[in-house]
Design a protein around this motif. Structure first.
Motif, PDB file in Angstrom:
ATOM      1  N   ASP A  46       0.825  -1.204   0.000  1.00 24.98           N
ATOM      2  CA  ASP A  46       0.000   0.000   0.000  1.00 24.98           C
ATOM      3  C   ASP A  46       0.863   1.259   0.000  1.00 24.98           C
ATOM      4  O   ASP A  46       0.635   2.204  -0.776  1.00 24.98           O
ATOM      5  CB  ASP A  46      -0.922  -0.028   1.216  1.00 24.98           C
ATOM      6  CG  ASP A  46      -2.051   0.986   1.118  1.00 24.98           C
ATOM      7  OD1 ASP A  46      -2.583   1.187   0.006  1.00 24.98           O
ATOM      8  OD2 ASP A  46      -2.414   1.579   2.153  1.00 24.98           O
ATOM      9  N   LYS A  67      -7.545   4.514  -4.519  1.00 24.59           N
ATOM     10  CA  LYS A  67      -8.023   3.457  -3.617  1.00 24.59           C
ATOM     11  C   LYS A  67      -9.552   3.398  -3.621  1.00 24.59           C
ATOM     12  O   LYS A  67     -10.142   2.316  -3.501  1.00 24.59           O
ATOM     13  CB  LYS A  67      -7.511   3.681  -2.195  1.00 24.59           C
ATOM     14  CG  LYS A  67      -6.010   3.460  -2.032  1.00 24.59           C
ATOM     15  CD  LYS A  67      -5.619   3.226  -0.593  1.00 24.59           C
ATOM     16  CE  LYS A  67      -6.087   1.872  -0.104  1.00 24.59           C
ATOM     17  NZ  LYS A  67      -5.597   1.547   1.244  1.00 24.59           N
ATOM     18  N   LEU A  73      -5.348  -3.580  -4.867  1.00 20.24           N
ATOM     19  CA  LEU A  73      -4.072  -2.895  -5.093  1.00 20.24           C
ATOM     20  C   LEU A  73      -3.479  -3.274  -6.450  1.00 20.24           C
ATOM     21  O   LEU A  73      -2.760  -2.476  -7.061  1.00 20.24           O
ATOM     22  CB  LEU A  73      -3.094  -3.236  -3.964  1.00 20.24           C
ATOM     23  CG  LEU A  73      -3.522  -2.798  -2.550  1.00 20.24           C
ATOM     24  CD1 LEU A  73      -2.451  -3.175  -1.527  1.00 20.24           C
ATOM     25  CD2 LEU A  73      -3.791  -1.297  -2.495  1.00 20.24           C
TER      26      LEU A  73
END
Length: 454
Positions: A46, A67, A73
């Motif tokens: 992240d 996001k 991701l």
């Protein structure tokens, strides 16, 4: 609580020692990002993507926007790869080497180059040395494990630095080897030293998933014949589930505990817990789960020491072992069948039929004569377990633990009529057992009355 934690450490250390002794081989370490985060300060996935969003001018929105936009991701990384390509072919061209501007290069190479550069800078920074000093005892104990091999999804070069005698194998090259290698670091998601190898975007993971069954088949021998230790992963990590999903039916057909697979998880309050989970149930899909052993700690030094090798193993270069294995494989598979070399078959036949003779062909000999010990204590704990009707050593060891709980006697702590410990080097022991222990454990298994002779 401190006493409970010390008892827990002793129990787990004994279990690890028994597993190593019963299997008779060094462990395989499966190393995740948590290890590099702990020792050299690499980012989480992240945080890596957040850094990438701030480094590319074309990505002009806050990372929170991406996001919110994407559910994973991987999808964020995939969008970033296109932005980095646009930047590289425009105002950012000076940020990338000339060889990347070729029609032969894949479009995601610019993002991967930036990721690789980022990790190379972390490994080579002066702050890394300070970070490693904070965990010096742990890292030293980690090195002393001397594993058979390491498998990692990490991009960085920390493991190569810690294990300089091990050979790095990157990505698809792992599938090309024709034998079970020793002394290697298998980087299954690529490496920062080769940006094109990095598994990062959706198409990379799709390709990895398509070839996963071949990787899993190759690793199955590792998992079946060696202790396997997951480090730097959480139990819910998809990388663990991906590997275990292909092997669980073979290693645990009835959803039994797999006694040679461990997951180590960090808990800052480990010493203050009132109880400790010994097993972890990991769901690999909607219908299947895998049971493996769980170890919790706020300092990994004692765990690494438990998995640590003997002085004898430390003195052997993994490069020599790897070269020996590769040459032997080549001889058996190519040279001898094709008669490209002269072979004395009488010598070979004698070597494979007489104990200890094959080792002499390699210039290896035993240090002493173990015949007397082998006659009185011929069994490993795996042999004992199978004699009791089990698949391996784990259930037999549980019966030994039961004896200690009921009688206050640990038959493995001393040499006696049931067991003998033989030193290998200065720190490691191998344990052998007599017929008497099989007789004793049979009674314990069946719930009968028993006494332990001391």
């Amino acid at each position: 609580m401190e006493h409970d934690y010390k008892s827990y450490i002793k129990e787990i250390s004994d279990d690890i020692s028994t597993c190593l002794d019963s299997m008779g081989v060094q462990p395989i370490l499966f190393v995740g990002s948590g290890i590099s985060q702990r020792y050299i300060g690499t980012p989480t996935w992240d945080l890596l993507l957040k850094n990438l969003s701030e480094s590319c001018p074309i990505l002009d929105k806050s990372y929170a926007y991406y996001k919110q936009k994407h559910t994973s991701l991987i999808k964020i990384g995939t969008e970033f790869s296109e932005a980095y390509r646009e930047w590289a072919w425009g105002e950012g061209q000076s940020e990338f080497p000339d060889e990347l501007f070729s029609e032969c290069q894949p479009p995601e190479i610019y993002l991967k180059f930036h990721v690789a550069k980022y990790f190379e800078e972390i490994v080579n920074s002066s702050s890394v040395e300070d970070a490693k000093k904070n965990h010096l005892d742990e890292i030293t104990a980690f090195q002393n494990i001397r594993p058979h091999a390491l498998i990692t999804t990490n991009y960085d070069g920390f493991l190569e630095e810690i294990f300089p005698d091990y050979t790095r194998v990157i990505g698809q090259s792992i599938l090309k080897a024709n034998y079970t290698d020793v002394g290697e670091i298998l980087k299954i998601h690529g490496c920062s030293s080769d940006p094109s190898s990095i598994v990062l975007i959706s198409s990379d993971y799709d390709e990895f998933q398509a070839k996963k069954k071949y990787l899993s088949a190759k690793l199955l021998t590792f998992f079946a014949e060696h202790p396997l230790v997951f480090l730097g992963y959480s139990a819910e990590d998809p990388n663990i589930k991906t590997i275990l999903s292909d092997i669980d039916e073979i290693l645990s057909p009835d959803n039994e505990l797999i006694p040679n697979i461990y997951i180590i998880e960090w808990d800052p309050n480990a010493e203050n817990e009132s109880s400790y989970q010994r097993e972890k149930l990991i769901s690999v899909d909607h219908e299947r789960s895998v049971r493996i052993k769980s170890i919790t700690a706020n300092d990994f030094t004692w765990i690494y020491k438990a998995f640590g090798s003997s002085d004898a193993i430390e003195a052997i270069s993994p490069k020599i072992l790897r070269a020996l294995l590769a040459r032997t494989y080549s001889l058996v598979r190519h040279d001898i069948p094709k008669r490209t070399i002269e072979v004395n078959y009488q010598t070979l036949e004698h070597a494979v039929s007489e104990e200890g003779e094959l080792a002499k062909l390699y210039g290896i000999t035993t240090l002493d004569n173990p015949a007397a010990v082998n006659a009185m204590f011929p069994f490993t704990l795996t042999h004992v377990g199978k004699a009791l009707g089990y698949k391996g050593w784990h259930q037999a060891n549980q019966l030994i633990v039961k004896i200690e709980q009921e009688k206050g006697i640990n038959i493995k702590e001393s040499d006696n009529k049931y067991h003998v410990a033989i030193m290998v080097g200065q720190v490691m022991q191998t344990h052998k057992y007599s017929q008497s222990v099989i007789d004793l454990l049979t009674i314990v298994r069946d719930g009968g009355e028993y006494d332990v002779e001391q």
